[in-house]
Design a protein around this motif. Structure first.
Motif, PDB file in Angstrom:
ATOM      1  N   MET A 111      45.054  20.632  44.248  1.00  0.00           N
ATOM      2  CA  MET A 111      44.185  20.922  43.101  1.00  0.00           C
ATOM      3  C   MET A 111      44.924  20.709  41.782  1.00  0.00           C
ATOM      4  O   MET A 111      46.099  21.055  41.660  1.00  0.00           O
ATOM      5  CB  MET A 111      43.675  22.371  43.157  1.00  0.00           C
ATOM      6  N   THR A 112      44.210  20.172  40.800  1.00  0.00           N
ATOM      7  CA  THR A 112      44.771  20.057  39.454  1.00  0.00           C
ATOM      8  C   THR A 112      44.892  21.469  38.869  1.00  0.00           C
ATOM      9  O   THR A 112      44.252  22.410  39.351  1.00  0.00           O
ATOM     10  CB  THR A 112      43.872  19.200  38.536  1.00  0.00           C
ATOM     11  N   GLU A 113      45.690  21.612  37.852  1.00  0.00           N
ATOM     12  CA  GLU A 113      45.894  22.933  37.244  1.00  0.00           C
ATOM     13  C   GLU A 113      44.598  23.520  36.676  1.00  0.00           C
ATOM     14  O   GLU A 113      44.414  24.733  36.681  1.00  0.00           O
ATOM     15  CB  GLU A 113      46.964  22.866  36.157  1.00  0.00           C
ATOM     16  N   ASP A 114      43.702  22.656  36.197  1.00  0.00           N
ATOM     17  CA  ASP A 114      42.451  23.131  35.607  1.00  0.00           C
ATOM     18  C   ASP A 114      41.251  23.001  36.548  1.00  0.00           C
ATOM     19  O   ASP A 114      40.109  23.104  36.122  1.00  0.00           O
ATOM     20  CB  ASP A 114      42.175  22.395  34.294  1.00  0.00           C
ATOM     21  N   ALA A 115      41.509  22.818  37.827  1.00  0.00           N
ATOM     22  CA  ALA A 115      40.445  22.625  38.808  1.00  0.00           C
ATOM     23  C   ALA A 115      39.576  23.878  38.943  1.00  0.00           C
ATOM     24  O   ALA A 115      40.040  25.001  38.758  1.00  0.00           O
ATOM     25  CB  ALA A 115      41.036  22.262  40.162  1.00  0.00           C
ATOM     26  N   VAL A 116      38.311  23.634  39.291  1.00  0.00           N
ATOM     27  CA  VAL A 116      37.387  24.719  39.610  1.00  0.00           C
ATOM     28  C   VAL A 116      36.604  24.353  40.859  1.00  0.00           C
ATOM     29  O   VAL A 116      36.456  23.176  41.200  1.00  0.00           O
ATOM     30  CB  VAL A 116      36.400  25.042  38.459  1.00  0.00           C
ATOM     31  N   MET A 117      36.116  25.390  41.517  1.00  0.00           N
ATOM     32  CA  MET A 117      35.216  25.219  42.654  1.00  0.00           C
ATOM     33  C   MET A 117      33.942  25.984  42.361  1.00  0.00           C
ATOM     34  O   MET A 117      33.995  27.134  41.917  1.00  0.00           O
ATOM     35  CB  MET A 117      35.848  25.727  43.947  1.00  0.00           C
ATOM     36  N   VAL A 118      32.806  25.334  42.620  1.00  0.00           N
ATOM     37  CA  VAL A 118      31.499  25.954  42.481  1.00  0.00           C
ATOM     38  C   VAL A 118      30.978  26.127  43.905  1.00  0.00           C
ATOM     39  O   VAL A 118      30.660  25.143  44.573  1.00  0.00           O
ATOM     40  CB  VAL A 118      30.532  25.085  41.646  1.00  0.00           C
ATOM     41  N   ILE A 119      30.947  27.376  44.353  1.00  0.00           N
ATOM     42  CA  ILE A 119      30.612  27.621  45.747  1.00  0.00           C
ATOM     43  C   ILE A 119      29.156  28.052  45.897  1.00  0.00           C
ATOM     44  O   ILE A 119      28.467  28.299  44.913  1.00  0.00           O
ATOM     45  CB  ILE A 119      31.567  28.661  46.368  1.00  0.00           C
ATOM     46  N   ALA A 120      28.715  28.133  47.156  1.00  0.00           N
ATOM     47  CA  ALA A 120      27.337  28.535  47.451  1.00  0.00           C
ATOM     48  C   ALA A 120      27.005  29.810  46.701  1.00  0.00           C
ATOM     49  O   ALA A 120      27.817  30.732  46.631  1.00  0.00           O
ATOM     50  CB  ALA A 120      27.164  28.728  48.951  1.00  0.00           C
ATOM     51  N   GLY A 121      25.840  29.860  46.110  1.00  0.00           N
ATOM     52  CA  GLY A 121      25.440  31.008  45.317  1.00  0.00           C
ATOM     53  C   GLY A 121      25.718  30.824  43.838  1.00  0.00           C
ATOM     54  O   GLY A 121      25.320  31.633  43.023  1.00  0.00           O
TER      55      GLY A 121
END
Length: 124
Positions: free
Chosen positions: A34-44
């Motif tokens: 992951m990049t340092e500024d990465a995000v994950m948008v998960i279910a919900g």
């Protein structure tokens, strides 16, 4: 960069990520990719920053099985691409989790790095 080569490379990274989620080493894998500024948008709809993702993966239950279906590459920029696919996964005898996944990768000197991950559950 070759479209087919990039698709195969990103698909391999996605499979490797799922493999680590099946054996409980996801925090190590995603910590490296992951990049340092990465995000994950998960279910919900919850948005998780990199550190929150890594912390949560340390105690997350493992998946028993997964499949990746219909992977497609979307070129975002000369050094960025997204892979979009349907995933099916199951754990602990729970109902199958089916979602459309999107992972956006940025290519740098160290290779492909995950910048954004998103999952949308598929209602059946």
């Amino acid at each position: 960069m070759s479209r087919e080569r990039d698709l195969q490379m990103l698909l391999a990274l996605e499979r490797e990520g799922w493999d680590t989620l099946c054996v409980g080493t996801g925090a190590v894998f995603y910590g490296a990719i992951m990049t340092e500024d990465a995000v994950m948008v998960i279910a919900g709809g919850t948005v998780l920053d990199r550190q929150t993702v890594l912390d949560s993966l340390k105690t997350a239950p493992t998946w028993d099985t997964f499949t990746i279906e219909h992977p497609t590459l979307v070129r975002v920029a000369p050094d960025a691409a997204a892979i979009v696919y349907r995933a099916r996964a199951q754990r602990n005898g729970d109902p199958e989790f089916v979602a459309t996944m999107s992972s956006v990768y940025r290519h740098d000197d160290s290779g492909w790095r995950l910048a954004l991950y998103q999952q949308t559950p598929v209602t059946q």
